[in-house]
Structure formats: structure tokens, C-alpha cells
Design a protein around this motif. Sequence first.
Motif, short mmCIF file in Angstrom:
data_model
loop_
_atom_site.label_atom_id
_atom_site.label_comp_id
_atom_site.label_asym_id
_atom_site.label_seq_id
_atom_site.Cartn_x
_atom_site.Cartn_y
_atom_site.Cartn_z
N SER A 30 3.37 6.10 -12.80
CA SER A 30 2.17 6.40 -13.61
C SER A 30 1.61 5.14 -14.25
O SER A 30 0.39 4.99 -14.37
N GLU A 31 2.51 4.24 -14.65
CA GLU A 31 2.05 2.99 -15.27
C GLU A 31 1.38 2.08 -14.25
O GLU A 31 0.36 1.43 -14.55
N LEU A 32 1.91 2.03 -13.04
CA LEU A 32 1.28 1.24 -11.99
C LEU A 32 -0.10 1.81 -11.63
O LEU A 32 -1.05 1.06 -11.40
N ILE A 33 -0.19 3.13 -11.56
CA ILE A 33 -1.48 3.75 -11.25
C ILE A 33 -2.50 3.41 -12.33
O ILE A 33 -3.64 3.04 -12.03
N LYS A 34 -2.11 3.51 -13.58
CA LYS A 34 -3.02 3.18 -14.69
C LYS A 34 -3.43 1.70 -14.64
O LYS A 34 -4.56 1.35 -14.99
N SER A 35 -2.55 0.85 -14.14
CA SER A 35 -2.84 -0.58 -14.08
C SER A 35 -3.89 -0.92 -13.03
O SER A 35 -4.40 -2.03 -13.00
N GLY A 36 -4.19 0.03 -12.13
CA GLY A 36 -5.16 -0.22 -11.07
C GLY A 36 -4.56 -0.75 -9.79
O GLY A 36 -5.28 -1.28 -8.94
N ILE A 37 -3.27 -0.58 -9.59
CA ILE A 37 -2.63 -1.06 -8.37
C ILE A 37 -3.28 -0.40 -7.15
O ILE A 37 -3.71 0.76 -7.21
N HIS A 38 -3.36 -1.12 -6.05
CA HIS A 38 -4.08 -0.62 -4.88
C HIS A 38 -3.22 0.27 -3.98
O HIS A 38 -3.64 0.65 -2.89
N ARG A 53 3.38 -4.86 -15.76
CA ARG A 53 3.35 -5.39 -17.14
C ARG A 53 2.07 -5.03 -17.88
O ARG A 53 1.97 -5.25 -19.08
N ILE A 54 1.10 -4.47 -17.18
CA ILE A 54 -0.22 -4.25 -17.79
C ILE A 54 -0.22 -3.09 -18.77
O ILE A 54 -0.82 -3.16 -19.84
N TYR A 55 0.47 -1.99 -18.42
CA TYR A 55 0.35 -0.77 -19.22
C TYR A 55 1.70 -0.09 -19.36
O TYR A 55 2.47 -0.02 -18.40
N LYS A 56 1.99 0.40 -20.58
CA LYS A 56 3.21 1.16 -20.83
C LYS A 56 2.83 2.52 -21.39
O LYS A 56 2.13 2.62 -22.39
N SER A 57 3.31 3.56 -20.74
CA SER A 57 2.98 4.92 -21.15
C SER A 57 3.71 5.30 -22.44
O SER A 57 4.88 4.93 -22.63
N ASP A 58 3.03 6.06 -23.29
CA ASP A 58 3.70 6.60 -24.48
C ASP A 58 4.01 8.09 -24.32
O ASP A 58 4.44 8.75 -25.27
N ALA A 108 0.83 -1.21 0.00
CA ALA A 108 0.00 0.00 0.00
C ALA A 108 0.86 1.25 0.00
O ALA A 108 0.40 2.34 -0.33
N VAL A 109 2.14 1.09 0.38
CA VAL A 109 3.09 2.20 0.39
C VAL A 109 4.36 1.73 -0.31
O VAL A 109 5.03 0.80 0.16
N ILE A 110 4.71 2.34 -1.44
CA ILE A 110 5.84 1.92 -2.25
C ILE A 110 6.81 3.08 -2.45
O ILE A 110 6.41 4.19 -2.80
N GLU A 111 8.09 2.79 -2.24
CA GLU A 111 9.14 3.77 -2.53
C GLU A 111 9.93 3.30 -3.75
O GLU A 111 10.35 2.15 -3.83
#
Length: 397
Positions: free
Chosen positions: A250-258, A229-234, A152-155
Amino acid sequence: MKRRDFIKNASFLTAGTMFTPLFLQQTLGKNTDPFEGKRVVIIQFSGGNDGLNTIVPYLDDLYHKARPTLSFKESEVFKLDNDLGINGNMKGIAELYDKGYVSVINNVGYPNPNRSHFRSMDIWHTASDSNEYIQTGWLGRYLDSYCKSVDAVIEYDNTLSLALKGANMKGVAVDQPYTFYNSLKVDQFDKLAKGAASKETLDENNKGYLYKTLAEASQSAEYIYEKSRIYKSDVHFPNSYLGKSLKSISELIKSGIHTKVFYATIGGFDTHVNQKNSQNRLLRDYSDSVAAFVKELEKSGNFDDTIIMTFSEFGRRVAQNASQGTDHGAANNVFLIGKNLKSKGIVNENPDLSNLHQGDLIYSVDFRSIYADLLDNWLNVSSSEILSKKINTLRLV
């Protein structure tokens, strides 16, 4: 093996080099709950950023007098409100400011400031008084009290900052999601796995601690890697450490990570010598990286639920030194960036260069009031429980 010896000797417990036995990996479930609520992204200026050359009092004669070669002219800044300007290398942040996405809080600090990098950073990380020594971070205590899993908290780093360490749970430090995940599969861990299951090697308490730590590491590594691995920003991000970190976030956020809180750092702000060029380069990197990050969040529909906070452990002295730099100071500015800020622009008084304490700006905003605002009014948790005292909020978010 004693618990403290296990922690000291087991290098695999560092995120990015954690190893977990196959039998634990196979028995762990995945957290598939969709993200709900709001998130915070924290960016740390490590080294003590010079706030006066970031948000510049370009019309103040005392500023130019104190910095005959380091000060910025009116033509070198993007004009903001209150006769202040933003460093001319921060075009991206200036454009976000013009959109109403930026709050600048001046004169942020704490009573009896400490000019040591390590001590002052500890104070910011733990939300303690300057005469208190606390072993847990404010985000670690948030993790302990309100979160179900360590991720829930990532550095984004290869080591975990004190801010993210709780008493019972610690956040996850990830430099590269693939490296973090792949490190769990090396043969080196077989011997440890057998030892962990042996009563001759570990007593029951240590076995429980070992299993819990390894289980959390394994589950988080797999979850973060799969989400990455779900989404790669362009969107184009700077090819810098901060740029790459924010792109991955930003890619993790787009992937729906909690994940509720992300933490990133840009270092190099200890500008005792030849400050101007090095600080300008760092601020340009920060500005371009954040501008790209916001662009991606807007594109993916995630900016409404995201607040970005940027801070440094202290500011710099008002007067330049003999080496074309500035020395450790006290109060500084803090940025909040978001689409739905309650207070926008310059939200409080300008730095008062006519009233200094031993050459330093005097704080008027306790940094913990910003933490309390984010906790109470954005993450919707009790700041008094996490900060161990009642702190008045600024109601910025």
C-alpha cells in the motif's frame, strides 16, 4: 563458467541477496515515469484452503452431514446471498462484501484436477492444462510481452514464484526493500565484479547475461527502496507476514511506483488435522489484512484502480477426515475485491454437494477465465497471447 553453473552457484541472484558492482550501480538510470493504468494485487492461499468453510453453505444438510464436527452453524457465519455465509472470522471481508466490493466465484478449477500441492500450484502459476508442463508463468509472460522493467511485477517474498518467471524477464522478489537494496553494497561482490569483466572467466554470451541480470537487479532494488521511503501508512495492519506485506504494498502504491502486479502469499492452509482453529486464525489474518489494505487504498485514492484476487491451488474434500481435518480436493472459490467490479456478490451457482466426483466438488469455472478477464478487461492486454489459447472471460472487472 557456464550460464547454468553461474545461475546454480551465484546465490546473489536471489532477490533480497543480490549483489551488484559499484560501477554498474553508478551507470544505471532510474525509471521515473509516473504510474498509469490499473494494477492487480494477487494473494495466494498456500496449502489448499478449504473453500466450503470459507464461503459456507450453512443451510445445506449435505454439508452438515459430511462434516459433523467441522461444519459451521447459521449463527457462526455472516450471511451473504444465495443461502451462503462467509466464515465468522472474516468480518472485514464481510463488510467489504456489504459495500459491493467483493465478487465470489464458486466452483473454480480445471479439467482433470491434480491433488499434489506442487503440481497443482504449477498449473495455476503457468495457466497450463493438467497434462502440460510449461516453464514460464502467466505473469512472467505478461512481463515479457508488455512491460519495460522487471519491477513491473513484484512478489513480497524472499523467493520468486513460477507465476512471475518469464522467458526473457523475471519479476522481482522483495522481502524487505531496505534489505534488498542494502545487500547490493557488500564487499563480497568485488571479486565477482572483477571476474565478470575478465574474458578468461566468462565468454561474451555469459558476460552479457551476467551484466543484464545484475543491471536489472540493481536498478530495481534502488527504485523500490527509494519508493518505499516516500510514504508511511498510519492505518493499523495486523502484525503478521501478510499484514506487513500488504502494508508495504500500500505504501509503494501511494508513492506512485509503476508496478502493475503485486503478489503476496499466506501459507498454512494444508489442514489435514484439527482444521477449524488453524483455518479460522488464517482467515482472520487474511480478512483483517485485506480490510486494512482497502482502507489505506481508499484513503490514498488508489482503490479505484486496484483489483485484489485471492486463490488457492485447490480446495478440500467435502467430507471431513478422521483427524478433524479435510484432505486435498479440487474445485474451490476465488475472490475478487475492487470498487468497480462489473459483477458483485455471489456471481455463479452454489457448490453442488449432491454431485461429486470421487468426493470432490466438480469445477464449472476454468481458473484461466478469471486470468483472461483481468488481462483483457483490467490490464488491457491480449490474454490470448499470454495464455496461449482463447479463453472465455467472465466479465467480472
